[in-house]
Write an enzyme that holds these catalytic residues in place. Structure first.
Site, PDB file in Angstrom:
ATOM      1  N   LYS A  22       0.838  -1.202   0.000  1.00  0.00           N
ATOM      2  CA  LYS A  22       0.000   0.000   0.000  1.00  0.00           C
ATOM      3  C   LYS A  22       0.874   1.254   0.000  1.00  0.00           C
ATOM      4  CE  LYS A  22      -1.752   1.588   4.038  1.00  0.00           C
ATOM      5  NZ  LYS A  22      -1.425   3.009   4.288  1.00  0.00           N
ATOM      6  N   ASN A  23       1.867   1.265   0.874  1.00  0.00           N
ATOM      7  CA  ASN A  23       2.671   2.478   1.040  1.00  0.00           C
ATOM      8  C   ASN A  23       3.615   2.746  -0.126  1.00  0.00           C
ATOM      9  OD1 ASN A  23       1.393   2.972   3.406  1.00  0.00           O
ATOM     10  ND2 ASN A  23       3.130   2.474   4.738  1.00  0.00           N
ATOM     11  N   ARG A 101      -4.021  10.760   4.774  1.00  0.00           N
ATOM     12  CA  ARG A 101      -2.906  11.689   4.866  1.00  0.00           C
ATOM     13  C   ARG A 101      -1.978  11.633   3.652  1.00  0.00           C
ATOM     14  NH1 ARG A 101       0.523  14.259   8.368  1.00  0.00           N
ATOM     15  NH2 ARG A 101       2.492  13.661   7.440  1.00  0.00           N
ATOM     16  N   CYS A 125      -4.234  13.519  13.551  1.00  0.00           N
ATOM     17  CA  CYS A 125      -4.239  12.117  13.154  1.00  0.00           C
ATOM     18  C   CYS A 125      -4.115  11.288  14.410  1.00  0.00           C
ATOM     19  CB  CYS A 125      -3.073  11.866  12.216  1.00  0.00           C
ATOM     20  SG  CYS A 125      -2.668  10.143  12.061  1.00  0.00           S
ATOM     21  N   ARG A 130       1.834  14.612  13.353  1.00  0.00           N
ATOM     22  CA  ARG A 130       2.239  14.357  11.973  1.00  0.00           C
ATOM     23  C   ARG A 130       2.183  15.589  11.073  1.00  0.00           C
ATOM     24  NH1 ARG A 130      -0.179   8.618  10.068  1.00  0.00           N
ATOM     25  NH2 ARG A 130       1.714   8.532   8.846  1.00  0.00           N
ATOM     26  N   PRO A 131       3.049  16.550  11.318  1.00  0.00           N
ATOM     27  CA  PRO A 131       3.072  17.745  10.467  1.00  0.00           C
ATOM     28  C   PRO A 131       3.617  17.446   9.074  1.00  0.00           C
ATOM     29  CG  PRO A 131       4.899  17.783  12.030  1.00  0.00           C
ATOM     30  CD  PRO A 131       4.113  16.531  12.315  1.00  0.00           C
ATOM     31  N   VAL A 132       3.562  18.472   8.190  1.00  0.00           N
ATOM     32  CA  VAL A 132       4.135  18.310   6.846  1.00  0.00           C
ATOM     33  C   VAL A 132       5.243  19.325   6.604  1.00  0.00           C
ATOM     34  CG1 VAL A 132       2.131  17.218   5.757  1.00  0.00           C
ATOM     35  CG2 VAL A 132       2.292  19.716   5.820  1.00  0.00           C
ATOM     36  N   ASP A 133       5.810  19.853   7.692  1.00  0.00           N
ATOM     37  CA  ASP A 133       6.825  20.909   7.547  1.00  0.00           C
ATOM     38  C   ASP A 133       8.027  20.457   6.707  1.00  0.00           C
ATOM     39  OD1 ASP A 133       7.120  19.223   9.905  1.00  0.00           O
ATOM     40  OD2 ASP A 133       8.922  20.373  10.357  1.00  0.00           O
ATOM     41  N   LEU A 134       8.408  19.178   6.812  1.00  0.00           N
ATOM     42  CA  LEU A 134       9.590  18.711   6.063  1.00  0.00           C
ATOM     43  C   LEU A 134       9.297  18.656   4.565  1.00  0.00           C
ATOM     44  CD1 LEU A 134      10.669  15.798   8.452  1.00  0.00           C
ATOM     45  CD2 LEU A 134      11.656  18.092   8.309  1.00  0.00           C
ATOM     46  N   ASP A 315       5.298   0.464  11.836  1.00  0.00           N
ATOM     47  CA  ASP A 315       4.037  -0.137  11.390  1.00  0.00           C
ATOM     48  C   ASP A 315       3.901  -1.603  11.824  1.00  0.00           C
ATOM     49  OD1 ASP A 315       3.277   2.241  10.285  1.00  0.00           O
ATOM     50  OD2 ASP A 315       3.601   1.657   8.203  1.00  0.00           O
ATOM     51  N   ILE A 337       9.214   6.703  16.532  1.00  0.00           N
ATOM     52  CA  ILE A 337       8.803   7.437  15.318  1.00  0.00           C
ATOM     53  C   ILE A 337       7.581   8.326  15.568  1.00  0.00           C
ATOM     54  CG2 ILE A 337       8.191   7.251  12.858  1.00  0.00           C
ATOM     55  CD1 ILE A 337      10.918   6.044  13.354  1.00  0.00           C
ATOM     56  N   ARG A 407      -8.466  -0.288   5.080  1.00  0.00           N
ATOM     57  CA  ARG A 407      -7.530   0.662   4.458  1.00  0.00           C
ATOM     58  C   ARG A 407      -6.214  -0.021   4.123  1.00  0.00           C
ATOM     59  NH1 ARG A 407      -6.069   5.391   7.809  1.00  0.00           N
ATOM     60  NH2 ARG A 407      -4.782   5.554   5.969  1.00  0.00           N
TER      61      ARG A 407
HETATM   62  C1  UD1 Z   1       4.884   6.665   6.188  1.00  0.00           C
HETATM   63  C2  UD1 Z   1       3.943   5.492   6.088  1.00  0.00           C
HETATM   64  C3  UD1 Z   1       3.465   5.073   7.471  1.00  0.00           C
HETATM   65  C4  UD1 Z   1       4.650   4.816   8.388  1.00  0.00           C
HETATM   66  C5  UD1 Z   1       5.603   5.995   8.374  1.00  0.00           C
HETATM   67  C6  UD1 Z   1       6.882   5.733   9.157  1.00  0.00           C
HETATM   68  C7  UD1 Z   1       2.921   5.876   3.929  1.00  0.00           C
HETATM   69  C8  UD1 Z   1       1.701   6.189   3.145  1.00  0.00           C
HETATM   70  N1  UD1 Z   1       2.811   5.871   5.249  1.00  0.00           N
HETATM   71  O1  UD1 Z   1       4.135   7.754   6.731  1.00  0.00           O
HETATM   72  O2  UD1 Z   1       2.654   3.905   7.334  1.00  0.00           O
HETATM   73  O3  UD1 Z   1       4.186   4.618   9.708  1.00  0.00           O
HETATM   74  O4  UD1 Z   1       5.984   6.316   7.030  1.00  0.00           O
HETATM   75  O5  UD1 Z   1       7.537   4.607   8.666  1.00  0.00           O
HETATM   76  O6  UD1 Z   1       3.959   5.551   3.362  1.00  0.00           O
HETATM   77  N2  UD1 Z   1       7.375  14.358  10.370  1.00  0.00           N
HETATM   78  C9  UD1 Z   1       7.550  15.694  10.646  1.00  0.00           C
HETATM   79  N3  UD1 Z   1       7.390  16.584   9.625  1.00  0.00           N
HETATM   80  C10 UD1 Z   1       7.078  16.212   8.354  1.00  0.00           C
HETATM   81  C11 UD1 Z   1       6.906  14.846   8.073  1.00  0.00           C
HETATM   82  C12 UD1 Z   1       7.076  13.936   9.097  1.00  0.00           C
HETATM   83  O7  UD1 Z   1       7.834  16.065  11.778  1.00  0.00           O
HETATM   84  O8  UD1 Z   1       6.944  17.069   7.483  1.00  0.00           O
HETATM   85  C13 UD1 Z   1       7.545  13.355  11.444  1.00  0.00           C
HETATM   86  C14 UD1 Z   1       6.280  12.561  11.713  1.00  0.00           C
HETATM   87  O9  UD1 Z   1       5.416  13.234  12.589  1.00  0.00           O
HETATM   88  C15 UD1 Z   1       6.837  11.297  12.322  1.00  0.00           C
HETATM   89  C16 UD1 Z   1       8.151  11.105  11.552  1.00  0.00           C
HETATM   90  O10 UD1 Z   1       8.472  12.385  10.999  1.00  0.00           O
HETATM   91  O11 UD1 Z   1       7.117  11.492  13.685  1.00  0.00           O
HETATM   92  C17 UD1 Z   1       8.118  10.078  10.441  1.00  0.00           C
HETATM   93  O12 UD1 Z   1       7.041  10.359   9.588  1.00  0.00           O
HETATM   94  P1  UD1 Z   1       7.070  10.015   8.025  1.00  0.00           P
HETATM   95  O13 UD1 Z   1       8.220   9.121   7.751  1.00  0.00           O
HETATM   96  O14 UD1 Z   1       6.969  11.282   7.262  1.00  0.00           O
HETATM   97  O15 UD1 Z   1       5.732   9.203   7.866  1.00  0.00           O
HETATM   98  P2  UD1 Z   1       4.701   9.231   6.668  1.00  0.00           P
HETATM   99  O16 UD1 Z   1       5.413   9.445   5.378  1.00  0.00           O
HETATM  100  O17 UD1 Z   1       3.558  10.123   6.998  1.00  0.00           O
END
Ligand code: UD1
Length: 428
Positions: A22-23, A101, A125, A130-134, A315, A337, A407
């Site tokens: 899926k991912n 997401r 969530c 789970r921000p998207v700042d990165l 996961d 994580i 899902r």
């Molecule tokens: C993906 C997987 C999810 C898995 C996760 C970690 C998909 C669709 N989902 O989620 O199943 O649990 O990887 O292996 O592939 N973070 C920030 N800022 C950001 C982005 C992330 O602080 O902009 C933090 C998150 O809150 C978290 C960590 O980074 O603590 C890792 O998140 P990330 O690897 O980005 O997870 P996803 O891509 O959302």
């Protein structure tokens, strides 16, 4: 609303087909936005999240042909032909993003191809903020102008994106994927440092290469992408789902069974294998898959700490905890994580588990037997951990809120029932 009922105590034996990840599928589908030609993806799993992404892409102008009814009822995976001849719309609306997401993965490709993207912020969530700042700072480094307005990320790159040196302060799967897709069409060279190395990220990179991208360092922490003027169509088969693989490996172990997992790869789950072997589970590579058994001998407590790949996957944390609830001795499980990923603990405790959470660690003291109970969970992996616990429990476990499972797990009750589990789905 559907429920799943499990009556525990039956050792699983037989074979379980493992689908495409899926991912990996979700970013791969988003990558279709990068070219006007057709991207053909095979081995896609049949899951609600895939349908949600298909709806989102259709809104953006992608034409999707699904020729996917595999002859054996879906086991072989589905094939989609995705063609984004023109981008019709650059907005990913709140209604779709809040459901999933991973919708945020259209941000990089839209910006790179159309020079603009408007994507709803995913919001809260169940497993943390789970921000998207990165994602945003990586795209800003490549020259995107980004505003947050009315709950939406509004990004523009009127003159196109430019190659950049991007250093991620922490590993993010999604941010690495967005940056990879954007960089594939950017002007010049991009270097990603501290990039995510998850097999799903590498799978996306391989597909981008098949589409004409120039990428060095696939599967490594430093990746270099030399941007192209345009990408072309390609055919790509989705990598097997390592989380589905690991989940059924634990189903075999917790039930004291002997199961063959077909169509998957041992090298995708090495960190899990190491911990399972410490716990007394027999697990080995066989042609076209993996064999898992726990024919004799008790389970032993083993510790696990979640980390970015190649470490132990977050996961798999809930499922591994379910296994440890019935092991001899204690196990310490540490989640590094996500900050709020122990919601399965109170539900496991309602089934008789002995688990104490201290900050980001949980101490699990094994009990001889769990007992079935009505339970519910708030996310995908937590829900499946309750099914696993139900396989080992005496009596009946009823799992509510099954939509979480749908899902991420294709026909889970059928796959388990085919190996002898007493499990059924009830629809109201
Ligand atoms: C993906 C997987 C999810 C898995 C996760 C970690 C998909 C669709 N989902 O989620 O199943 O649990 O990887 O292996 O592939 N973070 C920030 N800022 C950001 C982005 C992330 O602080 O902009 C933090 C998150 O809150 C978290 C960590 O980074 O603590 C890792 O998140 P990330 O690897 O980005 O997870 P996803 O891509 O959302």
């Amino acid at each position: 609303m559907d429920r799943i009922v499990v009556r525990g105590g039956k050792p699983l034996t037989g074979s379980i087909p493992i689908g495409g990840a899926k991912n990996a599928s979700l970013p791969l589908m988003a990558a279709s936005l990068l070219t006007e030609e057709t991207l053909t993806l095979s081995n896609l799993p049949h899951l609600v999240d895939i349908t949600t992404m298909a709806h989102l892409l259709a809104e953006l102008g992608v034409d999707i042909a699904m020729n996917g009814h595999a002859p054996n009822g879906g086991h072989a995976g589905r094939t989609f032909e995705l063609t984004a001849a023109a981008i019709a719309n650059t907005t990913a609306p709140y209604d779709l993003v809040r459901k999933m997401r991973a919708s945020v993965l259209v941000l990089g490709p839209l910006l790179a191809r159309a020079g603009a993207a408007r994507v709803s912020l995913p919001g809260g969530c169940a497993i943390g903020t789970r921000p998207v700042d990165l994602h945003l700072s990586a795209l800003a480094k490549m020259g995107a102008v980004i505003d947050i307005r009315e709950g939406y990320v509004e990004a523009t790159a009127p003159k196109g994106l430019k190659g950049a040196n991007i250093v991620f302060p922490m590993v993010s799967v999604g941010a690495t994927e967005n940056a990879l897709m954007a960089a594939a069409l950017a002007d010049g060279e991009t270097t990603l440092t501290n990039a995510a190395r998850e097999p799903e990220v590498a799978d996306l990179a391989r597909c981008l290469v098949a589409m004409g991208a120039d990428i060095e360092g696939i599967g490594r922490g430093t990746v270099t992408i030399r941007g192209q003027k345009a990408l072309h169509g390609a055919h790509h088969a989705v990598v097997p789902d390592r989380i589905e693989t690991g989940t059924y490996a634990i189903a075999a172990a917790i039930s004291g069974g002997d199961v063959t997992l077909k169509g998957t790869r041992f090298d995708l789950i090495e960190a899990l294998v190491e911990v399972l072997r410490k716990a007394g589970v027999e697990i080995s590579e066989i042609p076209d898959g993996i064999r898992v058994s726990r024919a004799n001998g008790a389970l032993r407590g083993a510790d696990a700490m979640t980390e970015p790949y190649p470490g132990f996957p977050t996961d798999m944390q809930a499922q591994f905890m379910a296994l440890m609830t019935v092991a001899e001795g204690a196990s310490m499980i540490t989640e590094t994580i996500f900050e709020n990923r122990f919601m399965h603990v109170p539900e496991l405790c309602r089934m008789g588990a002995n688990v104490n959470v201290h900050g980001s660690s949980a101490i699990v003291r094994g009990v001889p037997k769990l007992s079935g109970a009505p339970v519910m969970a708030t996310d995908l992996r937590a829900s499946v951990s309750l099914i696993l616990a139900g396989l080992a429990a005496s009596g009946e476990t009823v799992i509510n809120r099954v939509y979480h499972l749908d899902r991420g797990y294709e026909r889970i009750e059928e796959k388990l029932a085919a190996c002898g589990a007493d499990i059924e789905r009830l629809s109201d």
